[in-house]
Design an enzyme around this catalytic site. Structure first.
Site, short mmCIF file in Angstrom:
data_model
loop_
_atom_site.label_atom_id
_atom_site.label_comp_id
_atom_site.label_asym_id
_atom_site.label_seq_id
_atom_site.Cartn_x
_atom_site.Cartn_y
_atom_site.Cartn_z
N ARG A 104 -15.39 -15.08 -8.82
CA ARG A 104 -14.99 -13.68 -8.88
C ARG A 104 -16.05 -12.61 -8.74
O ARG A 104 -16.04 -11.60 -8.01
CB ARG A 104 -14.03 -13.49 -10.09
CG ARG A 104 -13.45 -11.85 -10.29
CD ARG A 104 -12.61 -12.03 -11.80
NE ARG A 104 -11.78 -12.94 -11.75
CZ ARG A 104 -10.64 -13.15 -11.68
NH1 ARG A 104 -10.13 -12.07 -10.85
NH2 ARG A 104 -9.87 -14.09 -11.84
N HIS A 109 0.00 1.07 -13.56
CA HIS A 109 1.15 0.05 -13.87
C HIS A 109 2.51 0.35 -14.16
O HIS A 109 2.81 1.45 -14.48
CB HIS A 109 0.53 -0.48 -15.29
CG HIS A 109 1.27 -1.83 -15.72
ND1 HIS A 109 0.73 -2.96 -15.23
CD2 HIS A 109 1.93 -1.80 -17.07
CE1 HIS A 109 1.62 -3.92 -16.08
NE2 HIS A 109 2.45 -3.11 -16.90
N ARG A 139 -5.89 -8.20 -8.66
CA ARG A 139 -7.12 -9.05 -8.77
C ARG A 139 -7.75 -8.58 -10.16
O ARG A 139 -7.93 -7.13 -10.08
CB ARG A 139 -8.32 -9.25 -7.80
CG ARG A 139 -7.88 -9.82 -6.53
CD ARG A 139 -8.45 -11.35 -6.81
NE ARG A 139 -9.59 -11.80 -6.89
CZ ARG A 139 -10.22 -12.80 -7.36
NH1 ARG A 139 -9.33 -13.91 -7.65
NH2 ARG A 139 -11.40 -13.10 -7.44
N LEU A 140 -8.16 -9.45 -11.15
CA LEU A 140 -8.71 -8.84 -12.25
C LEU A 140 -10.29 -8.33 -11.64
O LEU A 140 -11.01 -9.31 -11.22
CB LEU A 140 -8.64 -9.81 -13.41
CG LEU A 140 -7.68 -10.18 -14.28
CD1 LEU A 140 -7.73 -11.17 -15.21
CD2 LEU A 140 -7.05 -8.61 -14.82
N GLY A 147 0.78 -1.42 -0.12
CA GLY A 147 -0.08 -0.15 0.04
C GLY A 147 0.84 1.15 0.06
O GLY A 147 0.36 2.52 0.58
N SER A 148 1.95 1.35 -0.67
CA SER A 148 2.64 2.58 -0.65
C SER A 148 2.34 3.59 -1.48
O SER A 148 2.22 4.73 -1.15
CB SER A 148 4.23 2.22 -1.12
OG SER A 148 4.14 1.72 -2.50
N GLU A 167 5.76 6.70 -9.56
CA GLU A 167 4.36 6.39 -9.23
C GLU A 167 3.70 7.36 -8.36
O GLU A 167 2.66 7.53 -8.47
CB GLU A 167 4.18 4.75 -8.97
CG GLU A 167 4.55 3.95 -9.88
CD GLU A 167 4.37 2.68 -9.57
OE1 GLU A 167 4.15 2.34 -8.20
OE2 GLU A 167 4.29 1.57 -10.33
#
Length: 249
Positions: free
Chosen positions: A68, A131, A113-114, A15-16, A196
């Site tokens: 899912r 990403h 998770r998708l 969780g950065s 990021e």
């Protein structure tokens, strides 16, 4: 800053990026109100970061759900409880009782998770992801490693809207860094993560200011005369290119 965009952060690990958003929000530098942090990993340190910031959390293993979509429907329910309503129409007794939704967003911060079609349709156009590569190159869970193994000379990170194809949605902002021959993955990722932590809040702020629009897969940024563009991050050792240009919060 007055209006705060309500947001839910989904994270699976450390969780950065979440911590960066929390810190900027706490410093009143980001028009963001994080209502909830969700994880598919009950042991994720991201949940601890949220609890330390007094943010509501929901963490359950996806393995305890039959599918899912079943997991995602539970997440949708929690998000709606937090005050960010989905785009789905609500019908009861044959009547449309769809509520006016707050304009919020879903922020994926290392969420491994998708998302199901049901989730993406529920929050269409309001889901952001980051990403660790320059999309469309090196999509997938190991984007940074794949880029390094390929022998690239330049890589970086991408913030994009999420659609139903992994790492495919329209690009909001990208930042590039060089890869030095013989450099380890950890050394490369340290520089990527630094960017990021700068471009993700930037994209979130643009969304909060309602300055992003989309046409034919191209994301347009509305100019703001009050925004001051930055020439650099103030680090001469960090060679980079960011587009659109960064702005001062």
């Amino acid at each position: 800053m007055t209006h705060k965009m309500p947001a839910v952060v989904l994270a699976s690990g450390n969780g950065s990026n979440l911590q960066t958003l929390i810190d900027l929000k706490s410093a009143n530098k980001l028009d963001l109100d994080i209502k909830l942090v969700v994880s598919n990993n009950p042991e994720a340190f991201a949940l601890e970061r949220a609890k330390n910031a007094k943010i509501t959390t929901w963490g359950k293993s996806h393995k305890s759900f039959e599918s899912r979509e079943a997991f995602d429907l539970n997440v949708i329910a929690e998000i709606e409880k937090a005050g960010i309503l989905s785009n789905q129409k609500l019908i009861a007794d044959g009547k449309d009782i769809t509520k006016s939704s707050q304009v919020g967003c879903i922020i994926l911060a290392g969420y491994m998770r998708l998302l199901s079609t049901a989730f993406i349709q529920a929050f269409s156009g309001r889901i952001l992801n980051i990403h660790p590569a320059l999309l469309p190159s090196f999509a997938g869970a190991k984007g940074g490693l794949d880029a390094l193994n390929y022998g690239i000379k330049i890589t970086g990170c991408t913030v994009h809207f999420v659609d139903e194809i992994m790492d495919h949605g329209p690009v909001i902002i990208q930042a590039a860094v060089p890869h030095k021959a013989g450099e380890s993955l950890d050394e490369l990722m340290q520089r990527i993560h630094k960017l990021e932590h700068r471009i993700y809040p930037q994209a979130v702020q643009w969304l909060a200011e309602d300055r992003l629009s989309l046409k034919d897969r191209v994301v347009y940024l509305k100019e703001n005369s009050k925004s001051e563009k930055l020439a650099s991050l103030g680090n001469q050792e960090l060679s980079f290119l960011v587009s659109p240009p960064l702005e001062k919060f």
